[in-house]
Design an enzyme around this catalytic site. Structure first.
Site, PDB file in Angstrom:
ATOM      1  N   ASP A 143       0.824  -1.211   0.000  1.00 37.59           N
ATOM      2  CA  ASP A 143       0.000   0.000   0.000  1.00 37.59           C
ATOM      3  C   ASP A 143       0.854   1.256   0.000  1.00 37.59           C
ATOM      4  OD1 ASP A 143       0.772  -0.603   2.723  1.00 37.59           O
ATOM      5  OD2 ASP A 143      -0.673   0.906   3.397  1.00 37.59           O
TER       6      ASP A 143
ATOM      7  N   GLU B  32       0.055  -1.304   5.632  1.00 40.90           N
ATOM      8  CA  GLU B  32       1.106  -0.926   6.578  1.00 40.90           C
ATOM      9  C   GLU B  32       1.045   0.554   6.910  1.00 40.90           C
ATOM     10  OE1 GLU B  32       5.311   0.412   7.668  1.00 40.90           O
ATOM     11  OE2 GLU B  32       3.939   1.103   6.112  1.00 40.90           O
TER      12      GLU B  32
END
Length: 416
Positions: A87, A182
């Site tokens: 991400d 994350e």
């Protein structure tokens, strides 16, 4: 004896392919992954790993990619894992990324073509001084780049490719883990460590070439809920106690020398992240950061004292403070296994770089993985100015990261 590394790098090609896939995570979403579009990259990575020969590579329902590179040695080598997150930060758009390459950089500022206001200034980015002659990858200035952490993803993928193409490089079983979310602190919420089956791990998610990070902040989140006193504004004198104004007064009282913009190195901070509310009720969110547990407690006591002092001026209003643990300094775990960092230092050295051990003023998946039973320091990926439109990464630094990963796999086999 170190086996020669004779291979063609494909890390830049991979990186440019990955960054155009929008994988921005969303802290407001309750799902895992927080955005379905993260799975677009996950599906591609799993398919590419299977094409390379890692037959068990797959994307699970939570957006995690798992794969195994089997050992090619008869030695009993501890199973290690290389991990990166897919991400990108919610702080800046990751849609329609248009990367550019500044080849053979010779110093000076780098203007980003789509927005004249976006300039990577040499004076503000001291790491550029080490990049003379490098090929620098940036965006056009309208989005972030996504080197955090698609550089790490590409480097792990390329290291797998190198190891498969060079069977004379002996290594134990290597596990690959790519995580979602994350950037919003949920990167390992649904990670299946039993399925992963690794004893030690490395996140590839650091900054300058040569850096090894074995220490992170310890982190808590604080939420202050304020219940004020509502009254009609035309008849409010002596009656109204405005919850939003109370929250604002608390923010104003926070010590300026303990804010992110005033701290560096091993200094922690108190940082307001959001205020929501109405006249009657307001919520103030903060994050608390320090490298020690005592430092966290001191800052939380300071915060509560500020709130009490402010609330004393609003005698009919009430408040509640909730502290939630986020993650802890991974050094507490990693120091019990000194070989993990020792081998990383040697791998960086073999890649032709000067190892630099440092601390992260933040957290990584490795922070939580370490406390979940998988000790996990962080290794450089080459990313700079992350979470911004000025983000950049060097092709040569990404190639050095690939070398470091390959050497690390070799060293674990040699020392077994």
């Amino acid at each position: 004896m170190t086996a020669p590394l004779t291979f063609t790098y494909t890390v830049t090609e991979r990186f440019l392919r990955y960054v155009v896939i929008d994988t921005q995570s969303d802290p407001a979403s309750p799902t895992c992954p927080s955005t379905e579009k993260q799975k677009d990259l996950g599906r591609l990575l799993a398919a590419e790993l299977r094409e390379m020969g890692l037959s068990d590579a797959h994307l699970d329902e939570h957006g995690y990619v798992y794969a195994t590179l089997p050992a090619n040695t008869t030695k009993q080598v501890p199973v290690i894992c290389f991990c990166s997150h897919m991400d990108t930060s919610p702080d800046c758009s990751g849609a329609n990324v248009k990367p550019q390459i500044v080849r053979n950089y010779q110093g000076g500022d780098i203007a980003l073509p789509a927005d004249p206001a976006q300039v990577i200034r040499f004076s503000e980015h001291p790491a550029l001084a080490t990049q003379i002659g490098h090929d620098i990858i940036t965006t056009d200035g309208t989005t972030l780049l996504g080197a955090d952490n698609k550089a790490g993803v590409a480097e792990i993928m390329d290291a797998v490719h190198v190891l498969l193409k060079n069977p004379h490089i002996k290594h134990g079983t290597i596990k690959i883990l790519f995580t979602p979310d994350e950037e919003i602190g949920r990167g390992v919420d649904k990670a299946d460590l039993k399925k992963l089956g690794a004893r030690f791990a490395y996140t590839i998610d650091g900054e300058s070439a040569g850096q090894i990070e074995d220490e992170t902040f310890s982190a808590d989140a604080a939420t202050i809920t304020i219940r004020g006193v509502s009254a009609h504004p035309g008849f409010a004198k002596g009656k109204m106690e405005h919850a939003i104004k109370i929250a604002s007064a608390i923010v104003e009282r926070l010590p300026k020398n303990q804010s992110p913009e005033a701290t560096e190195g091993r200094e922690g901070f108190l940082h307001p992240t959001g205020v929501t509310g109405t006249l009657e009720t307001a919520a103030l969110g903060l994050i608390v950061r320090d490298f020690t547990e005592d430092g966290l407690r001191d800052k939380e006591r300071l915060l509560e004292g500020i709130v009490r002092d402010v609330m004393a001026g609003y005698p009919r209003s009430t408040y509640k403070i909730e502290i939630k643990q986020q993650y802890r300094n991974m050094k507490q775990v990693i120091d019990r296994h000194p070989e993990i960092v020792e081998y990383a230092v040697e791998a960086v050295r073999r890649a032709g770089l000067e190892p630099v051990k440092t601390s992260i003023r933040g957290g990584t998946d490795g922070s939580r993985l370490s406390f979940m039973g998988l000790p996990c320091p962080n290794i450089f990926a080459g990313e700079h100015a992350f979470h911004s439109r000025l983000e950049w990464v060097s092709r040569q630094d990404m190639e050095k990261a690939v070398q470091t990963i390959v050497h690390l796999a070799m060293i674990w086999e040699e020392r077994a």
